[in-house]
Scaffold this active site. Structure first.
Site, PDB file in Angstrom:
ATOM      1  N   SER A 256       0.838  -1.189   0.000  1.00 29.68           N
ATOM      2  CA  SER A 256       0.000   0.000   0.000  1.00 29.68           C
ATOM      3  C   SER A 256       0.876   1.242   0.000  1.00 29.68           C
ATOM      4  O   SER A 256       2.009   1.223   0.471  1.00 29.68           O
ATOM      5  CB  SER A 256      -0.922   0.021   1.215  1.00 29.68           C
ATOM      6  OG  SER A 256      -0.287   0.688   2.287  1.00 29.68           O
ATOM      7  N   LYS A 257       0.295   2.306  -0.550  1.00 29.08           N
ATOM      8  CA  LYS A 257       1.043   3.555  -0.658  1.00 29.08           C
ATOM      9  C   LYS A 257       1.493   4.042   0.721  1.00 29.08           C
ATOM     10  O   LYS A 257       2.538   4.644   0.854  1.00 29.08           O
ATOM     11  CB  LYS A 257       0.152   4.631  -1.278  1.00 29.08           C
ATOM     12  CG  LYS A 257       0.093   4.536  -2.777  1.00 29.08           C
ATOM     13  CD  LYS A 257      -0.253   5.886  -3.378  1.00 29.08           C
ATOM     14  CE  LYS A 257      -0.356   5.758  -4.886  1.00 29.08           C
ATOM     15  NZ  LYS A 257      -1.689   5.789  -5.373  1.00 29.08           N
TER      16      LYS A 257
END
Ligand code: GLU
Length: 494
Positions: A256-257
């Site tokens: 995930s970012k």
């Protein structure tokens, strides 16, 4: 369909090129190269709110940086273009005409409110919502035409055949797949505003571009039976599908970012080499023989095959990437290193103009660090001392541990070393300088460490720098003497 392999990478320019997308691109590219086929880059920019020209440019730049050259696509053209979906709308219209002629699509006039109400009612029931209830499928051709002629807003839906068995295909990674037909919705192909939906545009493009293998993330697995129904409705051959498993972080969760660096350019900016990143990503779900880890581009492009892709989720192990990057740095050679390290050399204190003026000198820094770097962003930490001129930034801990430690006699050592280094009869080269300094072990009756460590601190500021005399040789004599003088006066008040 074409008899040679044609594959495509089809990013939506709604953000940067992330690691998962890059792996998909690499697999398509390597497969095309291994099969002597064609690698197409197609930009899926039909979502006007989220697609931007800037994102498109970022994706192309990341693809170029990764070295994934495409044979057809933006900037290079090709006979199946244009390669931007927004420029292909007439082809979607044509395809819809074909479906209409074949009686495989129908207009639907149900409004959003009606559809929402139907869905809510269905969800309240035990069976739940199982797709559009096909109200407009029952309209006669005349009535439908009359309502179109009257200007009533409508979408176009696929008429999913009633006598169709399960939708089946052999995925090159997942194996045989079968989806019951009764869960297949009469999906929308063309929206009220005339724009195609994702599934429709992708099938039209893949069919018209004669794509033979669709290699993409397994988040699209559930789209595949729907897309197969569209191929069949169009009377076009269905390509081979290969769906790639997810990439998980070391914590076992989806990348995930927020928790991981996810875009390709973030990795570039952290000092990873594109060769290393391509090698590393290629191995996230594919293997050459189950053990080889260093696989260069040429090998990848020769050996890549779909049958060695695993459907197990791949784990992104950053420690392994760091190690691999270090291996590539060790092998890349001085000139390539100096070129790739440029931003970090500047960060270390180098001057752009100086880098251009003295490339040979910069190439000589490589042997100092080639075995010591895992990422290029470690360059400033390792090499800043090469750019201090006649100054030294003394690391406090090194000063107490080496210079002012009880019985170190560092001031005595530094003075003696200064005399040697000031002697112009000794060539300013690593070997003779080091040999002369080594004689101090006898003259001063000290261990080698006791002699060399203080010099290291006085020249490089700390006790863990790259090879000392190799560094000294690359710097001017007066700068080295000035650093020793500064150390003597700062630390010993001499
Ligand atoms: N544009 C789609 C995406 O970015 C890819 C579609 C496909 O590969 O079929 O997810």
């Amino acid at each position: 369909m074409a008899d040679t392999v044609r594959v495509r990478f089809a990013p939506s320019p709604t953000g940067e090129l992330h690691i998962g997308g890059a792996r998909t691109a690499i697999y398509n590219w390597a497969f095309a190269r291994a099969m002597g086929g064609t690698f197409i880059l197609r930009i899926e920019d039909t979502d006007p709110e989220r697609s931007t020209e800037e994102n498109k440019q970022v994706i192309l730049r990341a693809m170029r940086w990764l070295g994934l050259d495409w044979d057809e696509g933006p900037e290079v053209g090709g006979e199946f273009g244009p390669y931007l979906q927004t420029q292909r709308f007439d082809t979607y219209t044509e395809a819809l005409e074909i479906l209409k002629e074949r009686g495989a699509a129908y207009p639907c006039f149900c409004t959003k409110e009606e559809l929402d109400a139907k869905r809510a009612a269905a969800e309240a029931n035990e069976g739940g919502y199982s797709g559009y209830d096909r109200t407009c499928r029952a309209l006669s051709a005349e009535e439908a035409q009359a309502r179109i002629d009257a200007g009533e807003p409508h979408v176009w839906r696929l008429k999913v055949p009633e006598d169709h068995g399960p939708v089946e295909f052999d995925d090159a990674v997942y194996g045989h797949m079968s989806f019951p037909i009764d869960v297949m919705d009469d999906m929308i192909l063309v929206r009220t505003d005339g724009t195609p939906t994702y599934n429709f545009a992708v099938v039209c493009d893949d069919a018209n571009m004669e794509v033979t293998h669709v290699i993409r993330g397994d988040d699209h697995l559930s789209n595949t039976p729907r897309q197969i129904l569209i191929y069949e409705a169009l009377g076009r051959p269905v390509p081979t599908f290969a769906h790639l498993s997810m990439i998980l972080g070391a914590d076992g969760r989806k990348l995930s970012k927020r928790r991981n660096a996810t875009s390709v350019e973030e990795y570039r900016d952290r000092g990873y080499l594109s060769d290393a990143l391509v090698n590393f990503l290629a191995l996230l779900g594919w293997s050459l023989d189950g053990e080889t880890t260093i696989i260069d581009r040429a090998t990848l492009c020769r050996e890549f095959s779909l049958d060695r892709i695993t459907k197990k989720d791949a784990v992104f192990d950053e420690t392994k990437l760091d190690w691999m990057n270090g291996q590539y740095i060790k092998e890349m050679g001085a000139d390539a290193w100096a070129q790739a390290s440029r931003p970090w050399l500047v960060q270390s204190g180098a001057d752009e103009a100086d880098i251009d003026a003295r490339p040979e000198w910069y190439a000589k820094l490589y042997p100092l660090v080639a075995e010591r770097l895992q990422r290029l962003d470690e360059v400033p930490d390792k090499l800043a001392y090469m750019f201090w001129g006649g100054r030294v930034e003394l690391d406090e801990k090194s000063v107490t541990k080496i210079l002012t430690k009880e019985g170190a006699r560092a001031d005595e050592v530094l003075r003696a070393v200064r005399d040697i280094l000031a002697d112009e009869s000794i060539p300013w080269e690593c070997e003779p300088l080091q040999e002369r300094v080594r004689t101090l072990t006898e003259t001063l009756d000290m261990k080698a460490k006791g002699v060399f460590q203080p010099v290291r601190v006085a020249v490089c500021g700390n006790m863990v720098s790259p090879p000392l005399f190799e560094s000294i040789e690359l710097l001017p004599r007066e700068d080295i003497l000035a650093r020793i003088d500064q150390t003597l006066s700062e630390v010993f008040g001499a």
